[in-house]
Write a protein that holds these residues in place. Structure first.
Motif, PDB file in Angstrom:
ATOM      1  N   PRO A 149      -9.654   9.135   1.126  1.00 31.59           N
ATOM      2  CA  PRO A 149      -8.322   9.775   1.332  1.00 31.59           C
ATOM      3  C   PRO A 149      -7.736   8.924   0.382  1.00 31.59           C
ATOM      4  CG  PRO A 149      -9.386   9.691   3.454  1.00 31.59           C
ATOM      5  CD  PRO A 149     -10.331   8.944   2.488  1.00 31.59           C
ATOM      6  N   ARG A 186       3.086   9.530   3.494  1.00 29.81           N
ATOM      7  CA  ARG A 186       3.871   8.494   4.204  1.00 29.81           C
ATOM      8  C   ARG A 186       4.749   8.015   3.319  1.00 29.81           C
ATOM      9  NH1 ARG A 186       3.738   6.290   8.899  1.00 29.81           N
ATOM     10  NH2 ARG A 186       2.542   8.152   9.787  1.00 29.81           N
ATOM     11  N   HIS A 187       4.387   7.545   2.146  1.00 29.35           N
ATOM     12  CA  HIS A 187       5.282   6.655   1.222  1.00 29.35           C
ATOM     13  C   HIS A 187       5.509   7.821   0.033  1.00 29.35           C
ATOM     14  CE1 HIS A 187       2.882   3.549   3.100  1.00 29.35           C
ATOM     15  NE2 HIS A 187       4.110   3.055   3.002  1.00 29.35           N
ATOM     16  N   ASN A 206      -3.425   0.747  -3.283  1.00 27.07           N
ATOM     17  CA  ASN A 206      -3.154  -0.682  -3.032  1.00 27.07           C
ATOM     18  C   ASN A 206      -2.784  -1.685  -4.270  1.00 27.07           C
ATOM     19  OD1 ASN A 206      -3.980  -3.812  -2.111  1.00 27.07           O
ATOM     20  ND2 ASN A 206      -3.221  -2.391  -0.334  1.00 27.07           N
ATOM     21  N   THR A 231       0.808  -1.240   0.042  1.00 30.02           N
ATOM     22  CA  THR A 231       0.029   0.074  -0.046  1.00 30.02           C
ATOM     23  C   THR A 231       0.809   1.060  -0.030  1.00 30.02           C
ATOM     24  OG1 THR A 231      -1.590  -1.128   1.432  1.00 30.02           O
ATOM     25  CG2 THR A 231      -1.702   1.158   1.355  1.00 30.02           C
ATOM     26  N   VAL A 251       0.336   5.581   0.680  1.00 34.22           N
ATOM     27  CA  VAL A 251      -0.564   6.208   1.373  1.00 34.22           C
ATOM     28  C   VAL A 251       0.282   7.740   1.445  1.00 34.22           C
ATOM     29  CG1 VAL A 251      -1.386   7.166   3.606  1.00 34.22           C
ATOM     30  CG2 VAL A 251      -1.386   4.888   3.032  1.00 34.22           C
ATOM     31  N   ASN A 299      -5.231   6.438  -1.205  1.00 29.63           N
ATOM     32  CA  ASN A 299      -4.654   5.345  -0.813  1.00 29.63           C
ATOM     33  C   ASN A 299      -4.596   4.286  -1.959  1.00 29.63           C
ATOM     34  OD1 ASN A 299      -4.836   2.380   0.341  1.00 29.63           O
ATOM     35  ND2 ASN A 299      -4.766   3.388   2.207  1.00 29.63           N
TER      36      ASN A 299
END
Lengths: 349, 349
Positions: free
Chosen positions: B154, B80-81, B158, B75, B77, B156
């Protein structure tokens, strides 16, 4: 096994691997150390065709030689697929159920799942409830969780399911023929009513009725056994995730046909009928999603066989209309044209 | 094919299926109607072992009879990533690259992917860039996108990747033996420096240097060919997603061994060395994630064979240490004990 002491350490200190391992893997709390939610769980499924499960860069799985692989993926987002603050056990159950339902629609046998969990925080109670809901349903269908990751961020639950099926036997949306019967399993609209009850848009004076309908929303039953039984009898299938009015046009279009539904034939549960006027019950049955019943097309002369197969699974199968040459879906109520509600749920409309 | 006119309709009116179909499926914009980002794309891969792809409840795939299935999920996000506002093409590339890297670490051949995309809105430019980045990398590795869904919420992303591998030949984290050489592909720390440049935590006077390092963060190259070549030579492997200091202890623990690294042997690129003092470059090489190089354990007498296999792929392989009996990881710099930075990136620490 984690002892009771280990359970009280700060979850914030748990790393990604430990989280997955603690709540979903062999390191899962023992019965003695677990809360009530986890205690009811029979424990995680272990399959002999999983060569390598959670803990390496990828899982290694053995697909039966004469089978095809079946893969589906679905996401649950808070505030969209379930109300904020929903019971984590229900969220865990539903995140797997919606994927099992996709395999059911193909007639496939589920085998393995992966889980990608984006969470605002590593909350012990939430993870206990979620994992119990997920793993209980997985155990009921012999599914092993073989991979996963956790990420910090707005709540987002993504499940991929893998299964298998005899080559050439999968049910598709595109297989229906003109003149075939359209039928649905179970009853429609219960989950829509349950969601309305949960969110306060509907009120019931009868607690048992409310509980039954809410259960249908929170803990839908994917029709996996029926899907498998329908192979070789039904000619097309799909699952009802977005509501009949939204989903039926997809099956008709995939089959290159028109479809007709007699709205008075829609199967409505006694609980739904006792909650709401018939018009409202039918609106939920047509327009609300989340029922996860199966919609099938079946040759008229095989309908009895398919209904009998359903009955052996304690499930009703109800003929609601037929497939016709042409395009589009028509709805009738007592023989008169009927305007079905707005086309079902679609995330970006 | 969608014409240019169709491209200008309001994306907000596109449904879920249409979104997937338009940007990832056969309905993808033609070259004439596409923006620059999409025009560079060679188009979506179509594999003969995909019996049924996007558009039904699930995909039907044919796994080779003598192979095992390999499955991984990851995943991304926002915030964060990747930094908020990152180029959508980079996000699309990275979302698949991190999964390909997981298969590379097993030595597997990638085949199929599914994509679950949670988006705040259906933005045409974003989807064009994202799908081009995703599908270009998929095409480079012969991967077909066989399933997907889009959800509003939001951001995301995956991705699940499926591949296959000769039975019994997968590289695992657990296969290392005492005395074996620890080695890494490519150079370490470039992506960490690239991210620091993107976010303004580092500054470079040299535009070419900055561009090279940012490219390493935004468009990592999964070492799929090397992973396949390493089967039968390396005894253990994993990919470096969280930084060597965070990832090496996982390989050592899985193999039941201790590991030792001589920090001066870490391969650092000329670009990284020109950007930062050696101590800072080493800190990125040890502690920053996102390099997606492979870490392998290999018997000393086979190191030359593996380095030659890497060289045939225009890739360096650098010995950085060794596996030893015991537990834990020790780091040395010029023979003296060295404190590696904090254990790598872990989402819930």
């Amino acid at each position: 096994m984690q002892g009771d002491d280990a359970m009280h350490e700060d979850e914030a200190s748990l790393g990604e691997f430990e989280l997955i391992d603690r709540y979903f893997g062999p390191g899962r709390p023992s019965v003695a150390g677990a809360s009530d939610a986890a205690r009811r769980s029979p424990g995680a499924t272990r399959r002999s065709d999983v060569i390598l499960g959670i803990g390496d860069d990828a899982a290694l799985l053995r697909c039966p030689a004469d089978k095809d692989l079946v893969a589906a993926v679905d996401t649950l987002v808070e505030g969209r697929h379930f109300p904020a603050g929903s019971a984590p056990r229900s969220i865990g159950h539903r995140s797997l159920a919606v994927n099992l339902s996709d395999l059911a629609a193909m007639g496939a046998t589920p085998a393995w799942a992966t889980l990608a969990l984006t969470l605002p925080a590593a909350d012990r109670r939430w993870l206990e409830g979620f994992s119990a809901g997920f793993l209980d349903l997985a155990a009921a269908h012999g599914v092993e969780l073989v991979g996963g990751n956790t990420t910090a961020g707005p709540l987002n639950i993504n499940v991929q399911i893998l299964g298998h099926i005899d080559r050439g036997s999968a049910l598709r949306r595109s297989g229906a023929q003109p003149g075939e019967v359209l039928a649905v399993t179970g009853t429609l609209g219960d989950a829509g009513a349950g969601l309305a009850l949960v969110t306060g848009r509907a009120v019931s004076a009868d607690r048992a009725v409310a509980a039954e309908l809410i259960e249908r929303f929170e803990y839908p039953t994917p029709r996996v056994q029926f899907g498998m039984a329908a192979r070789g009898i039904a000619s097309a299938a799909m699952d009802l995730s977005d509501g009949l009015a939204g989903d039926l046009p997809k099956l008709a279009r995939a089959s290159g046909l028109a479809a007709h539904v007699d709205v008075e034939r829609l199967p409505l549960s006694p609980a739904l009928r006792s909650l709401a006027p018939l018009a409202q019950a039918r609106e939920w049955a047509l327009g609300a999603g989340e029922d996860y019943e199966l919609l099938v097309a079946v040759p008229a002369q095989r309908f009895g066989d398919l209904a009998a197969a359903a009955a052996r699974l304690n499930l009703t199968l109800t003929a609601i209309g037929e497939l016709r040459r042409g395009t589009g879906v028509t709805w009738a109520l007592e023989g008169l044209p009927f305007a079905a509600p707005g086309g079902g749920y679609d995330h970006f409309r």
